[in-house]
Design an enzyme around this catalytic site. Structure first.
Site, short mmCIF file in Angstrom:
data_model
loop_
_atom_site.label_atom_id
_atom_site.label_comp_id
_atom_site.label_asym_id
_atom_site.label_seq_id
_atom_site.Cartn_x
_atom_site.Cartn_y
_atom_site.Cartn_z
N GLU A 424 -5.29 -44.17 4.55
CA GLU A 424 -4.12 -43.31 4.31
C GLU A 424 -4.34 -41.90 4.81
OE1 GLU A 424 -3.61 -46.71 1.45
OE2 GLU A 424 -5.29 -45.43 2.08
N HIS A 491 0.89 -49.41 -9.30
CA HIS A 491 1.98 -49.69 -8.37
C HIS A 491 3.33 -49.25 -8.94
CE1 HIS A 491 -1.21 -52.45 -7.08
NE2 HIS A 491 -0.63 -52.51 -5.91
#
Length: 685
Positions: A424, A491
């Protein structure tokens, strides 16, 4: 020390000598001025000049270099004005960063130098993006990034090398191994015998060189460039050297054994190169003395001019105005008749020209789900901007975790729809590198939770770069966020408040399909880094009419969902639907609902209007209570709208716990569970 002068003329050798000597003499002057209190800090590269100078000489002037704070030779070899450099070191308004940075924390498009940040490793990923831009443009160019042996321990080093290798990027990673990361010796930094050995693990070529030999550095970088371009592969160079002074002057060198200084003093790069040129009879003692005196006179003259005090005047308007880049392409912003009229709003987007649609022409709309509106916006943006690159995990053949980019690979090709490794931070850094070369990019976080792995790049590199040296970061980061789908603690987070505290970012959070498309297209049109939060629970549960053509909704403008008389609910994202559902179920309470849509910058005039409408305000958001954006809005209302209030400002937010997995626990966690309680309490006040 053996010097290989193959393909280097006598004139070039003398030019190289001047380029090598000049930063040493500048540094000696800086150390004198430091003792005199004329500058506040200095990071010395004495003894390491051959690396910065040799590498810069080996590249074309329009190939990007990403130096660090000990690479004065890069700046001087690129012929930057010493007067302006000195202004930079003084924190003068005439410096490259207008007094906003010190040392070498700045860049210059003119000189193709990208400014560092103190975290060191992120520059390697930016070099990936620059190399990718060269590759996409078909330019026969490389980028080169410096790091130290300490920096090779950072995660960003490994991410950047892995991305460069996987994407076959023409980038050179140059490690200056000077023996110490501040005071930590190499034996406490890594266990491999040589750092160059790491190249094998990433499938790239590695070279280990004498960093004090100017011509060895020059030839090595030339060879690395040849290999990178011919094979379309990155190269890792380990340049072995030694730091002859402290990490910075105040830190001293007591931790270094004295014998090491004696050993490395015999390897001084300037002394050896002078001896070589004397052997070739290109230099004589007299010529050496004359060259020293000429350069010193030039340095003194420049410093004398630069030492004239330039008074710093702090202008708040200028400071705030330089946080964001100004959009130059003033088209396609469509007025939204549903938001309050705020002619006096101090919008960040006043440079955008609103173009009202022609009422005589029918506006074609299609009923779309939230997720399809996002996909539609991406598709239109890819068609409108041929320089737009999409990057993310599994977004190509697979179409992304939520299938938003399904079919994009076939239409737009693998060069523009790019699967990424699980890196990322490196990918966000690469996006910044693309922006420096004039590209637009979108980075998809597979889940908003995973943005933690790229946090540094966002808040320290993307957000600050325009304020620091005027470089726009034309990057959109999409973040599927929110709970309500049984996805558990990693999540489901609502982490938008992490970024609303960071000047230089823009943060949007749509709640309807129409806004999802219009705000995403506005984000692509904006030259600043925009974080685009999209609630996963809305993807397939919310539908609505969406204009088929290109349109944008102005960033920084709230939307009046419905007018009411009893109580104002200020909210965004899923909270908008909770408030509407409550209003439908409780018609006895007249709710005034404001959808913020943009969280940074906030639409304060719209907030003020909502307060004035009812005198009672409930701020509703899915994020946890402590540190949530509701606290900032409540504080602003208390400070600016206190006289309008008939009751305390209240906040309805989710529990201060991680997001639980089990359905009953998740339901109890969410703010929606307590919405009735808060509305009743506020109504009865």
């Amino acid at each position: 020390m053996y010097f290989d002068r193959t393909h280097i003329s006598d004139e070039q050798l003398l030019s190289f000598y001047n380029a090598l000597l000049y930063p040493r003499l500048v540094e000696e002057k800086m150390l004198l001025l430091l003792r005199q209190g004329r500058i506040s800090k200095w990071f010395s590269g004495i003894g390491q000049e051959a690396i910065a100078v040799g590498a810069t000489l080996a590249l074309d002037e329009d190939e990007w270099i990403l130096p660090l704070h000990r690479n004065l030779g890069v700046f001087t070899t690129r012929k930057m004005s010493l007067q302006q450099l000195f202004h930079q070191w003084q924190g003068s308004p005439q410096g490259f960063s207008k007094g906003r940075e010190r040392s070498f924390h700045f860049g210059s498009q003119t000189h193709h130098i990208c400014g560092m940040i103190s975290h060191l490793g992120p520059q390697l990923s930016v070099a990936d993006g620059l190399a990718l831009a060269h590759k996409l443009k078909g330019e026969n160019k490389v980028s080169l990034a410096f790091t130290g042996e300490g920096g090779t321990s950072e995660g960003e080093f490994h991410e950047a090398l892995n991305v460069a290798a996987v994407w076959d990027l023409p980038v050179i990673f140059l490690v200056e191994n000077n023996g110490y990361g501040l005071s930590t010796p190499v034996e406490e930094q890594y266990r491999c015998e040589q750092l160059v050995q790491r190249a094998v693990g990433y499938g790239m070529r590695g070279m280990r060189i004498d960093g004090n030999n100017l011509l060895e550095v020059y030839h090595a970088v030339r060879e690395a460039k040849r290999h990178a371009l011919q094979e379309q592969q990155p190269v890792l160079i380990e340049a072995v050297t030694f730091r002859m002074r402290g990490h910075e002057e105040a830190s001293g060198t007591k931790y270094v054994p004295p014998a090491l200084f004696e050993e490395w003093a015999l390897q001084d790069p300037i002394q050896h190169f002078e001896d070589f040129l004397k052997y070739l009879e290109l230099l004589t003692p007299e010529l050496i003395t004359n060259t020293h005196e000429t350069l010193k006179h030039q340095i003194d003259a420049d410093i004398t001019v630069a030492l004239k005090e330039t008074e710093m005047h702090a202008d708040t308007t200028t400071e705030l105005g330089d946080v964001y880049a100004v959009r130059t392409n003033q088209i396609d912003v469509v007025s939204d008749s549903t938001h309050p009229s705020n002619e006096d709003a101090g919008s960040e987007n006043k440079e955008q020209t609103e173009i009202a649609s022609d009422s005589t022409l029918p506006v074609k709309t299609t009923d779309k789900r939230f997720i399809n509106a996002i996909s539609d916006a991406l598709h239109l943006a890819m068609e409108k901007y041929p320089n737009l690159v999409l990057m993310g995990q599994d977004i190509a053949e697979y179409g992304g975790a939520f299938k938003i980019t399904e079919g994009f690979l076939e239409q737009f090709g693998k060069s523009r729809v790019r699967n990424t490794p699980l890196c990322e931070s490196a990918i966000i850094g690469a996006a910044l590198g693309l922006s420096i070369k004039g590209f637009k990019s979108m980075v998809e976080m597979q889940f908003a939770d995973f943005v933690t792995c790229g946090f540094n790049q966002i808040v320290n590199n993307l957000a600050k770069i325009h304020y620091r040296w005027g470089q726009a970061a034309d990057v959109v980061i999409r973040l599927p966020a929110g709970a309500g789908v049984g996805a558990g603690p990693f999540h489901s987070q609502s982490n938008e408040a992490w970024f609303t505290h960071t000047p230089g970012l823009k943060v949007v959070y749509p709640s309807t399909p129409e806004d999802a498309k219009g705000l995403l297209l506005a984000a692509f049109a904006d030259p600043n880094p925009v974080l685009y939060f999209e609630h996963k629970a809305l993807y397939r549960s919310i539908s609505g009419p969406v204009k088929d053509d290109w349109y944008t909704i102005e960033i920084g403008k709230a939307r009046l969902v419905q007018e009411g008389e009893d109580l104002s609910v200020i909210t965004y994202g899923s909270g908008v639907h909770w408030a509407q559902e409550y209003a439908h179920q409780h018609p006895e309470i007249s709710l005034h609902i404001l959808d913020l849509r943009t969280l940074l910058p906030l639409d304060y005039p719209a907030i003020k209007a909502a307060v004035a409408q009812t005198g009672k305000v409930l701020i509703l958001h899915e994020d946890t209570l402590t540190g949530g954006l509701g606290g900032e809005i409540a504080a602003w209302i208390a400070e600016h709208c206190f006289h309008m209030l008939d009751a305390p400002v209240m906040r309805c937010a989710s529990l201060d716990t991680p997001v639980p997995f089990a359905a009953a626990l998740e339901k109890n966690f969410l703010a929606k569970t307590r919405l009735h309680q808060y509305i009743q309490q506020l109504s009865a006040y």
